[in-house]
Structures are given as C-alpha cells and as structure tokens.
Write a protein that holds these residues in place. Structure first.
Motif, PDB file in Angstrom:
ATOM      1  N   THR A 285      61.013  47.860  44.915  1.00  0.00           N
ATOM      2  CA  THR A 285      60.593  46.918  45.952  1.00  0.00           C
ATOM      3  C   THR A 285      60.992  45.483  45.632  1.00  0.00           C
ATOM      4  O   THR A 285      61.033  45.072  44.466  1.00  0.00           O
ATOM      5  N   SER A 286      61.273  44.742  46.682  1.00  0.00           N
ATOM      6  CA  SER A 286      61.518  43.302  46.535  1.00  0.00           C
ATOM      7  C   SER A 286      60.257  42.513  46.856  1.00  0.00           C
ATOM      8  O   SER A 286      60.226  41.288  46.689  1.00  0.00           O
ATOM      9  N   HIS A 287      59.229  43.229  47.324  1.00  0.00           N
ATOM     10  CA  HIS A 287      57.937  42.594  47.648  1.00  0.00           C
ATOM     11  C   HIS A 287      57.070  42.617  46.392  1.00  0.00           C
ATOM     12  O   HIS A 287      56.242  43.504  46.202  1.00  0.00           O
ATOM     13  N   LEU A 288      57.287  41.637  45.532  1.00  0.00           N
ATOM     14  CA  LEU A 288      56.596  41.609  44.246  1.00  0.00           C
ATOM     15  C   LEU A 288      55.301  40.819  44.358  1.00  0.00           C
ATOM     16  O   LEU A 288      55.284  39.714  44.924  1.00  0.00           O
ATOM     17  N   PRO A 289      54.217  41.351  43.841  1.00  0.00           N
ATOM     18  CA  PRO A 289      52.944  40.605  43.880  1.00  0.00           C
ATOM     19  C   PRO A 289      52.970  39.433  42.919  1.00  0.00           C
ATOM     20  O   PRO A 289      53.740  39.411  41.952  1.00  0.00           O
ATOM     21  N   LEU A 290      52.132  38.450  43.211  1.00  0.00           N
ATOM     22  CA  LEU A 290      51.992  37.330  42.287  1.00  0.00           C
ATOM     23  C   LEU A 290      51.292  37.795  41.021  1.00  0.00           C
ATOM     24  O   LEU A 290      50.592  38.806  41.014  1.00  0.00           O
ATOM     25  N   GLU A 291      51.499  37.052  39.951  1.00  0.00           N
ATOM     26  CA  GLU A 291      50.844  37.395  38.691  1.00  0.00           C
ATOM     27  C   GLU A 291      49.330  37.386  38.842  1.00  0.00           C
ATOM     28  O   GLU A 291      48.628  38.204  38.255  1.00  0.00           O
ATOM     29  N   ARG A 292      48.844  36.452  39.665  1.00  0.00           N
ATOM     30  CA  ARG A 292      47.401  36.366  39.902  1.00  0.00           C
ATOM     31  C   ARG A 292      47.132  36.368  41.389  1.00  0.00           C
ATOM     32  O   ARG A 292      47.944  35.892  42.180  1.00  0.00           O
ATOM     33  N   ALA A 293      45.978  36.886  41.761  1.00  0.00           N
ATOM     34  CA  ALA A 293      45.588  36.912  43.171  1.00  0.00           C
ATOM     35  C   ALA A 293      45.432  35.497  43.691  1.00  0.00           C
ATOM     36  O   ALA A 293      45.043  34.580  42.952  1.00  0.00           O
ATOM     37  N   THR A 294      45.753  35.324  44.978  1.00  0.00           N
ATOM     38  CA  THR A 294      45.634  33.992  45.567  1.00  0.00           C
ATOM     39  C   THR A 294      44.185  33.549  45.680  1.00  0.00           C
ATOM     40  O   THR A 294      43.892  32.363  45.693  1.00  0.00           O
ATOM     41  N   GLY A 295      43.259  34.516  45.807  1.00  0.00           N
ATOM     42  CA  GLY A 295      41.836  34.172  45.783  1.00  0.00           C
ATOM     43  C   GLY A 295      41.235  33.849  47.128  1.00  0.00           C
ATOM     44  O   GLY A 295      40.028  33.672  47.241  1.00  0.00           O
ATOM     45  N   GLY A 296      42.058  33.730  48.191  1.00  0.00           N
ATOM     46  CA  GLY A 296      41.504  33.461  49.519  1.00  0.00           C
ATOM     47  C   GLY A 296      40.747  32.147  49.527  1.00  0.00           C
ATOM     48  O   GLY A 296      41.279  31.098  49.188  1.00  0.00           O
ATOM     49  N   ASP A 297      39.466  32.201  49.919  1.00  0.00           N
ATOM     50  CA  ASP A 297      38.659  30.981  49.974  1.00  0.00           C
ATOM     51  C   ASP A 297      37.754  30.854  48.755  1.00  0.00           C
ATOM     52  O   ASP A 297      36.770  30.122  48.779  1.00  0.00           O
ATOM     53  N   SER A 298      38.103  31.565  47.679  1.00  0.00           N
ATOM     54  CA  SER A 298      37.267  31.506  46.479  1.00  0.00           C
ATOM     55  C   SER A 298      37.399  30.147  45.803  1.00  0.00           C
ATOM     56  O   SER A 298      38.435  29.479  45.892  1.00  0.00           O
ATOM     57  N   LEU A 299      36.340  29.746  45.125  1.00  0.00           N
ATOM     58  CA  LEU A 299      36.308  28.467  44.408  1.00  0.00           C
ATOM     59  C   LEU A 299      36.749  28.669  42.969  1.00  0.00           C
ATOM     60  O   LEU A 299      36.698  29.779  42.439  1.00  0.00           O
ATOM     61  N   PRO A 300      37.167  27.595  42.312  1.00  0.00           N
ATOM     62  CA  PRO A 300      37.462  27.707  40.889  1.00  0.00           C
ATOM     63  C   PRO A 300      36.194  28.076  40.118  1.00  0.00           C
ATOM     64  O   PRO A 300      35.082  27.797  40.576  1.00  0.00           O
ATOM     65  N   PRO A 301      36.330  28.710  38.963  1.00  0.00           N
ATOM     66  CA  PRO A 301      35.135  29.005  38.162  1.00  0.00           C
ATOM     67  C   PRO A 301      34.446  27.718  37.760  1.00  0.00           C
ATOM     68  O   PRO A 301      35.111  26.702  37.471  1.00  0.00           O
ATOM     69  N   PRO A 302      33.110  27.700  37.732  1.00  0.00           N
ATOM     70  CA  PRO A 302      32.376  26.462  37.421  1.00  0.00           C
ATOM     71  C   PRO A 302      32.799  25.798  36.111  1.00  0.00           C
ATOM     72  O   PRO A 302      32.717  24.570  35.986  1.00  0.00           O
ATOM     73  N   ARG A 303      33.257  26.588  35.136  1.00  0.00           N
ATOM     74  CA  ARG A 303      33.661  25.990  33.856  1.00  0.00           C
ATOM     75  C   ARG A 303      34.858  25.039  34.015  1.00  0.00           C
ATOM     76  O   ARG A 303      35.094  24.198  33.137  1.00  0.00           O
ATOM     77  N   ALA A 304      35.598  25.187  35.136  1.00  0.00           N
ATOM     78  CA  ALA A 304      36.765  24.324  35.357  1.00  0.00           C
ATOM     79  C   ALA A 304      36.434  23.108  36.213  1.00  0.00           C
ATOM     80  O   ALA A 304      37.295  22.247  36.409  1.00  0.00           O
ATOM     81  N   TRP A 305      35.208  23.037  36.707  1.00  0.00           N
ATOM     82  CA  TRP A 305      34.874  21.970  37.643  1.00  0.00           C
ATOM     83  C   TRP A 305      34.906  20.586  37.009  1.00  0.00           C
ATOM     84  O   TRP A 305      35.291  19.616  37.661  1.00  0.00           O
ATOM     85  N   ALA A 306      34.497  20.464  35.789  1.00  0.00           N
ATOM     86  CA  ALA A 306      34.415  19.144  35.155  1.00  0.00           C
ATOM     87  C   ALA A 306      35.763  18.440  35.179  1.00  0.00           C
ATOM     88  O   ALA A 306      35.832  17.207  35.349  1.00  0.00           O
ATOM     89  N   ASP A 307      36.839  19.209  35.037  1.00  0.00           N
ATOM     90  CA  ASP A 307      38.181  18.620  35.063  1.00  0.00           C
ATOM     91  C   ASP A 307      38.719  18.509  36.478  1.00  0.00           C
ATOM     92  O   ASP A 307      39.355  17.502  36.828  1.00  0.00           O
ATOM     93  N   ARG A 308      38.468  19.508  37.295  1.00  0.00           N
ATOM     94  CA  ARG A 308      39.094  19.551  38.611  1.00  0.00           C
ATOM     95  C   ARG A 308      38.329  18.783  39.682  1.00  0.00           C
ATOM     96  O   ARG A 308      38.930  18.283  40.634  1.00  0.00           O
ATOM     97  N   ASN A 309      37.019  18.710  39.549  1.00  0.00           N
ATOM     98  CA  ASN A 309      36.208  18.006  40.543  1.00  0.00           C
ATOM     99  C   ASN A 309      34.919  17.542  39.861  1.00  0.00           C
ATOM    100  O   ASN A 309      33.865  18.168  40.008  1.00  0.00           O
ATOM    101  N   PRO A 310      34.980  16.449  39.103  1.00  0.00           N
ATOM    102  CA  PRO A 310      33.811  16.000  38.317  1.00  0.00           C
ATOM    103  C   PRO A 310      32.567  15.750  39.164  1.00  0.00           C
ATOM    104  O   PRO A 310      31.456  16.027  38.713  1.00  0.00           O
ATOM    105  N   GLU A 311      32.758  15.233  40.383  1.00  0.00           N
ATOM    106  CA  GLU A 311      31.591  14.955  41.233  1.00  0.00           C
ATOM    107  C   GLU A 311      30.894  16.261  41.632  1.00  0.00           C
ATOM    108  O   GLU A 311      29.661  16.342  41.623  1.00  0.00           O
ATOM    109  N   ALA A 312      31.697  17.266  41.989  1.00  0.00           N
ATOM    110  CA  ALA A 312      31.112  18.559  42.328  1.00  0.00           C
ATOM    111  C   ALA A 312      30.416  19.172  41.129  1.00  0.00           C
ATOM    112  O   ALA A 312      29.338  19.770  41.254  1.00  0.00           O
TER     113      ALA A 312
END
Length: 399
Positions: A285-312
């Motif tokens: 197949t030429s339809h190769l999946p991404l290494e990781r799922a796109t996640g849809g409307d999922s949020l980043p894991p809370p452990r990453a929030w301090a760097d990605r969105n400190p206010e949140a």
C-alpha cells in the motif's frame, strides 16, 4: 434448587408479557452476553423480574420479536446494574425503557466503596451472590441450570436493592442528582466509531516504521472481517500479541509466517492464506499511516501543559484540588462529580470572561448535568481567576 425454564418462543413470550404487565412496581432487567467468545454484543439471555410475578428468562435468538414484552413493560421504570453496558443490547431487541434506575451508578453517587452487583446486594440486603458464571459463554445451548440460577439471582433482588439505595439517596440529598444521571445514561448517544481502531492493538507501541504499521493495520482489518463473519471474538481467533509478533518477525514468505512460534490462535494456521494476503497488502500500500495517531480533538497530556500552555496548566492545577475537595464533601468519586476530561477541556480553553455563568455554560455544552454545574461552576471560576492572578503577580523572590 428452582428448576428454571427458558422462554424461547414468541407465543410463550406473549404469555409472560401479560403476566409481567400484571405485576407491581419497577421491573428489574439484566442481560447476559458472550463477550470474549462472540464478535457481537448481542444478548443471549434476558432476565426480567417484577414483584407479584417473579423471574422470567428469555432466549433472544429464537424469539426474535420482543414487541409484546416492550408493550408490557416499556412504560415502567427499569432497574438495571451498570445500565450503559446492557442498554445497547436491549435496544437491538427493541427493548427500550421510558426511565431507569441504575443501582451501580446510585452506589457510586452514594460513595459506596464497592459497586459491583454482588457487593451492592451484599451491602444493602446482606445477601451473598455467587458470581461463578459472570464470564461464561452465554451463547452455549442448552444453558446449564446452575447458569440459569445465577442469571435469575441477578434480577431477583434488584428491586429491593433499588428501594434501599433510593432511601439512601434521599437521606444524602442526592435523589435529584441520581435522576439526572439516570436520564443522561438513557439518552446518551452511542460513541462514534474510532477513526483508526486498529491502533488499539495491544503491543502496537513496539512496532516501528510506517510500513510496519501498515502491515499491522491490514492484519487487524483481516482479523476483524473474519471475526465478524464467524461471530467469534477477534482475540480468540488470533490474539493481539500474535498479530504484533507477525509484524515484528517481518516474514519473507508464507512458510516463514507459519514458523513464527508466537503466531498462535485458533485461526493462525487454518487461515494462513488470509494473514499472508494481509501482510502483502500492507507492504504494497501507498496509504501509510502516521507514526502516531492524529488524536482528533484530544488535548495534550497534562504533563506537557506547563511548556505548551502555562496559563492552562495553572488553571488546571488550581481547579483540580477544589473539585476533588467538593467530591470528598459530597462523599462520591471525583469522576462522578465532574469527569477529569471536562475539567481539562475548560481549563485548556476557558470562556471569556470567566464567571460562574460562563463556566456553567461551557460545562453544559460539553455534556455536564445541571447538578454537576451547580456544585462546581463557582468553584472552578474562582480557581481560574485566582490562577491568573497568581501567574500575573511577580514572584516575591524575584530580584
């Protein structure tokens, strides 16, 4: 021991329906499926109890048409334990209640330490139920008498449990909370299918590379199609670990696939052509999946929030303990007061301006019930405002 009979004809169901219609009070309902054995989640036994008439056991596949039973009891309150698990199977049969009482959910709202059916029956009535057949293959025919006795006991005491729990709900001032929760369970829409369900393969994290992931996807799809056709649980045909082992082995031929010792299961060898065709399709197949799922409307894991969105991150860290504290005061699990996902979503993207009303509207749009909003909206708004002030104020230790 009572000699239980299973109703397996439409004519006998109609007679049972007339008797149930003449009973008194709520109707206890339970379903036995063959999870882990069959692909489908169809009901293989439906148990119904009503005071004044007793227990009835119905065999859905040969009956087919349950309209008489629906007409007899559909307008009554149904008592179920963990209703969200049984309602889809009942709806497949055309059995849909107007209202429900969920004994498992009531026990959670009341803060019971144990919420399994056996535990709730024991805690409320002092009766011990044997759970020997909870994981049995209920598609087995004929069903042994010991299984039927177990199934009958699942509903025989449920109305008495409901009465005890309802009394507790009134004592704790939670009867209205429970009514909203029961209605929400009854009206909840089915979750949309996952975009990439094959990513739930256990052990997939060990697979590296998009081409290898494409092979895993094709193997999963081939197993799913075969399992659906045979009405057998996919893991009984070929376990997840076996599919992943086949991907990791990267066999160069069909015989090499057959030689993979971890590639086991009922259909691993008998359907070898099927699995090899899937591997070849994944490689081509030429339809190769991404290494990781796109996640849809999922949020980043809370452990990453301090760097990605400190206010949140600050908002979440301020609001989470106050919600947990309120749950402790109400003597219920935090997730029943407000699910962590809802709190994370409004912390990540809060309404503007932040007020009790705007937080309440945001929670309502995400599916929170009015009682949950009344208990948490002001607390969350205050925590969010306080977190903004804490972030904006200079640190006392700053030079």
């Amino acid at each position: 021991m009572v000699d239980y009979e299973v109703i397996d004809e439409v004519g006998h169901l109609a007679d049972a329906a007339r008797r149930l219609a003449a009973g008194q009070g709520p109707v206890a309902v339970d379903v036995e499926r063959a999870s882990g054995f069959r692909y489908s989640q169809r009901a293989y036994l439906v148990q119904v109890f009503r005071r004044g008439v007793g227990v009835f056991l119905f065999d859905p596949p040969p009956i087919g048409d349950f309209q008489a039973l629906q007409d007899a009891i559909g307008h009554e309150e149904w008592v179920l334990h963990a209703a969200s698990q049984d309602l889809p199977s009942l709806r497949e049969l055309g059995l849909v209640p107007d209202s429900i009482f969920d004994t498992e959910l009531a026990a959670r709202l009341l803060g019971h330490d144990r919420v399994g059916l056996g535990a709730v029956v024991e805690d409320t009535l002092g009766i011990t139920l044997a759970k020997a057949h909870s994981a049995s293959d209920w598609s087995t025919r004929p069903l042994p008498q010991s299984w039927l006795e177990y199934a009958a006991l699942d509903v025989e005491h449920l109305v008495d449990v409901r009465d005890k729990l309802l009394e507790e709900l009134h004592e704790q001032g939670k009867a209205d909370f429970a009514a909203e929760e029961f209605r929400a369970v009854l009206e909840r829409e089915p979750k949309p299918p996952r975009e990439e369900p094959w990513r739930r393969l256990s052990g997939l994290h060990t697979v590296r590379g998009r081409k290898a992931l494409a092979v895993a996807r094709e193997l999963w799809t081939a197993r799913e199609e075969y399992a659906r056709a045979e009405d057998v649980a996919p893991g009984r045909l070929v376990p997840d670990r076996a599919l992943v082992a086949a991907v990791l082995a990267d066999p160069k031929s069909k015989s090499a696939l057959a030689a993979v010792k971890e590639f086991t299961g009922r259909a691993s060898r008998s359907q070898l052509d099927r699995w090899w065709a899937a591997i070849e399709a994944g490689r081509a197949t030429s339809h190769l999946p991404l290494e990781r799922a796109t996640g849809g409307d999922s949020l980043p894991p809370p452990r990453a929030w301090a760097d990605r969105n400190p206010e949140a991150d600050a908002r979440l860290k301020a609001a989470r303990p106050v919600v947990e504290r309120r749950a402790e005061e109400l003597r219920m699990p935090t997730e029943n007061l407000l699910t962590p996902d809802l709190l994370r979503r409004i912390a990540w993207t809060p309404p503007e301006p932040v007020t009790e009303a705007s937080i309440g509207d945001a929670l309502a749009s995400l599916g929170a019930r009015s009682w949950q909003i009344a208990q948490t909206a002001q607390l969350i708004a205050d925590a969010f405002v306080g977190s903004v002030q804490a972030v904006s104020e200079p640190s006392e230790t700053a030079s």
